[in-house]
Design a protein around this motif. Sequence first.
Motif, PDB file in Angstrom:
ATOM      1  N   LEU A 360       0.859  -1.188   0.000  1.00 29.09           N
ATOM      2  CA  LEU A 360       0.000   0.000   0.000  1.00 29.09           C
ATOM      3  C   LEU A 360       0.889   1.229   0.000  1.00 29.09           C
ATOM      4  O   LEU A 360       1.689   1.441   0.918  1.00 29.09           O
ATOM      5  N   GLU A 361       0.765   2.076  -1.036  1.00 29.47           N
ATOM      6  CA  GLU A 361       1.592   3.264  -1.137  1.00 29.47           C
ATOM      7  C   GLU A 361       0.917   4.446  -0.459  1.00 29.47           C
ATOM      8  O   GLU A 361      -0.246   4.379  -0.050  1.00 29.47           O
ATOM      9  N   GLU A 362       1.676   5.535  -0.349  1.00 30.44           N
ATOM     10  CA  GLU A 362       1.194   6.700   0.407  1.00 30.44           C
ATOM     11  C   GLU A 362      -0.052   7.321  -0.195  1.00 30.44           C
ATOM     12  O   GLU A 362      -0.882   7.874   0.520  1.00 30.44           O
ATOM     13  N   ASP A 363      -0.199   7.242  -1.504  1.00 27.54           N
ATOM     14  CA  ASP A 363      -1.359   7.843  -2.153  1.00 27.54           C
ATOM     15  C   ASP A 363      -2.572   6.925  -2.153  1.00 27.54           C
ATOM     16  O   ASP A 363      -3.578   7.212  -2.812  1.00 27.54           O
ATOM     17  N   GLY A 364      -2.507   5.816  -1.402  1.00 25.56           N
ATOM     18  CA  GLY A 364      -3.637   4.910  -1.302  1.00 25.56           C
ATOM     19  C   GLY A 364      -3.716   3.894  -2.420  1.00 25.56           C
ATOM     20  O   GLY A 364      -4.692   3.135  -2.510  1.00 25.56           O
ATOM     21  N   LEU A 365      -2.700   3.838  -3.281  1.00 22.49           N
ATOM     22  CA  LEU A 365      -2.686   2.898  -4.394  1.00 22.49           C
ATOM     23  C   LEU A 365      -2.041   1.589  -3.952  1.00 22.49           C
ATOM     24  O   LEU A 365      -0.990   1.581  -3.305  1.00 22.49           O
ATOM     25  N   PHE A 366      -2.666   0.472  -4.290  1.00 25.06           N
ATOM     26  CA  PHE A 366      -2.108  -0.840  -4.011  1.00 25.06           C
ATOM     27  C   PHE A 366      -1.296  -1.282  -5.220  1.00 25.06           C
ATOM     28  O   PHE A 366      -1.812  -1.331  -6.343  1.00 25.06           O
ATOM     29  N   ARG A 367      -0.020  -1.585  -4.972  1.00 21.36           N
ATOM     30  CA  ARG A 367       0.864  -1.967  -6.075  1.00 21.36           C
ATOM     31  C   ARG A 367       1.227  -3.446  -5.960  1.00 21.36           C
ATOM     32  O   ARG A 367       1.680  -3.916  -4.914  1.00 21.36           O
ATOM     33  N   VAL A 368       1.038  -4.163  -7.060  1.00 20.36           N
ATOM     34  CA  VAL A 368       1.361  -5.587  -7.141  1.00 20.36           C
ATOM     35  C   VAL A 368       2.643  -5.740  -7.955  1.00 20.36           C
ATOM     36  O   VAL A 368       2.721  -5.279  -9.093  1.00 20.36           O
ATOM     37  N   GLY A 412     -13.363  -0.712  -5.677  1.00 21.70           N
ATOM     38  CA  GLY A 412     -13.171   0.657  -6.145  1.00 21.70           C
ATOM     39  C   GLY A 412     -11.799   1.227  -5.860  1.00 21.70           C
ATOM     40  O   GLY A 412     -11.468   2.307  -6.373  1.00 21.70           O
ATOM     41  N   ASP A 413     -10.960   0.547  -5.041  1.00 17.20           N
ATOM     42  CA  ASP A 413      -9.610   1.035  -4.759  1.00 17.20           C
ATOM     43  C   ASP A 413      -8.730   0.874  -5.999  1.00 17.20           C
ATOM     44  O   ASP A 413      -8.923  -0.045  -6.809  1.00 17.20           O
ATOM     45  N   GLY A 414      -7.768   1.758  -6.139  1.00 22.98           N
ATOM     46  CA  GLY A 414      -6.845   1.688  -7.269  1.00 22.98           C
ATOM     47  C   GLY A 414      -5.785   0.627  -7.055  1.00 22.98           C
ATOM     48  O   GLY A 414      -5.192   0.527  -5.971  1.00 22.98           O
ATOM     49  N   VAL A 415      -5.533  -0.176  -8.070  1.00 23.40           N
ATOM     50  CA  VAL A 415      -4.523  -1.230  -8.030  1.00 23.40           C
ATOM     51  C   VAL A 415      -3.625  -1.066  -9.251  1.00 23.40           C
ATOM     52  O   VAL A 415      -4.120  -0.876 -10.376  1.00 23.40           O
ATOM     53  N   ALA A 416      -2.320  -1.110  -9.046  1.00 25.51           N
ATOM     54  CA  ALA A 416      -1.337  -1.016 -10.124  1.00 25.51           C
ATOM     55  C   ALA A 416      -0.513  -2.293 -10.153  1.00 25.51           C
ATOM     56  O   ALA A 416      -0.049  -2.759  -9.112  1.00 25.51           O
ATOM     57  N   ILE A 417      -0.338  -2.849 -11.330  1.00 26.45           N
ATOM     58  CA  ILE A 417       0.496  -4.037 -11.513  1.00 26.45           C
ATOM     59  C   ILE A 417       1.691  -3.638 -12.359  1.00 26.45           C
ATOM     60  O   ILE A 417       1.543  -3.245 -13.516  1.00 26.45           O
TER      61      ILE A 417
END
Length: 478
Positions: A360-368, A412-417
């Motif tokens: 979980l990054e500071e901007d609320g984005l979950f990064r895989v 609805g949360d942002g996820v980045a791969i």
Amino acid sequence: MTTFVDRVELHVGAGNGGHGCASVHREKFKPLGGPDGGNGGRGGDVILVVDQSVTTLLDYHHKPHRSATNGKPGEGGNRSGKDGQDLILPVPDGTVIQDKAGNVLADLVGHGTSYVAAQGGRGGLGNAALASARRKAPGFALLGEPGDFQDIVLELKTVADVALVGYPSAGKSSLISVLSAAKPKIADYPFTTLVPNLGVVTAGSTVYTIADVPGLIPGASQGKGLGLEFLRHVERCSVLVHVLDTATLESERDPLSDLDIIEEELKQYGGLGDRPRLVVLNKIDVPDGKDLAEMVRPDLEARGYRVFEVSAVAHMGLKELSFAVAEMVAAARAARPKEEATRVVIRPKAVDDTGFTVTLEEDGLFRVRGEKPERWVRQTDFNNDEAVGYLADRLNRLGVEDALMKAGARGGDGVAIGPEDNAVVFDWEPSVTAGAEMLGRRGEDHRFEEPRPATQRRRDKQAERDEAAQEFEGFEPF
């Protein structure tokens, strides 16, 4: 025109993998013949290989951009695409490969030693390879992966047993020309030697290589003159030979001060303190040179050096020098640790190793991040809903959805791969529904459950005959 280059920056690009093909077999009386799309070909690698016939990096100085060929896309009829051709780049023995930050990636020593500088992308699977009992007719194929692109620095360090070091015009080139068959440029002005010269010397049963390094001056270790450019060629040498000029015309110079200055430059450069050394007092054929050599010899021997008085022009003292150097080379070779055969160590991954991470990054984005999720994303055609559904299935089976829930992700949360500079970002919804679900469960095709037209016509005719037969059975004769 420059004919010797020992440091270049090279931009290498591997070939891209070919895309898989989505195709359905078409044949008369077989309207649904099944998937027959072939796989894409693998992209070519860029491989650096040591070649003894190559002595300079000049070719890469003129052409610093090198690329391998791409793999061909797959075709229908189960025809796989052709693999891209590997690009083989020959480099001199002793080439060091670094990244732009200066980190050593490989040190290529020995004929045939190779290093894959850029890995070709793998080809995408065609829909024939993606078919299964549940997914009988995939309407998509996987894309080919892009090949690696890398900026690397090639740095040549001469591979020799002995290095001749000293001031410009001390007679190093003359000395190597009489000790070996090398024919370097010789003249009576400083910096005649602009490139390292190699020669092979035979002394009894010992054969060794000797390198004539361009002249050093004060400040060479900081880049003054040609020092920093060619001090690297001394690193691989196991014996250092100081060539001191006993007939210099410069009044402020003498053999002892020359030795002190060169030793200080070697110390500043670093890594050469453990190399055995000997001193050569050259040009004793000159009367003043002979007298000066006799004066400084006791001081040099008091410092622990073996001293040899020679004349490259008059061929004086060369035999004794060559055998003494051979003795030091043989001792250095004997002291080296024996090379052992390369051991292949297999380290299996832990059973609970998922192969990816969720942060979980500071901007609320979950990064895989992980090899498989990132590769699957690169291979997905996001213009095809069925392909997106297939990607969602794979990520779910890998456990990405469960990991996102454990990390606190909500619908609805942002996820980045993928990495920050090249990631796919989407709004996550658990159990993603793609357009392929309109056909039924994701990955299934109910077209195969429907009767084919010819079969349906036969069934209709059979139903008509059955109905006529039933009517005939109910008919009563007069």
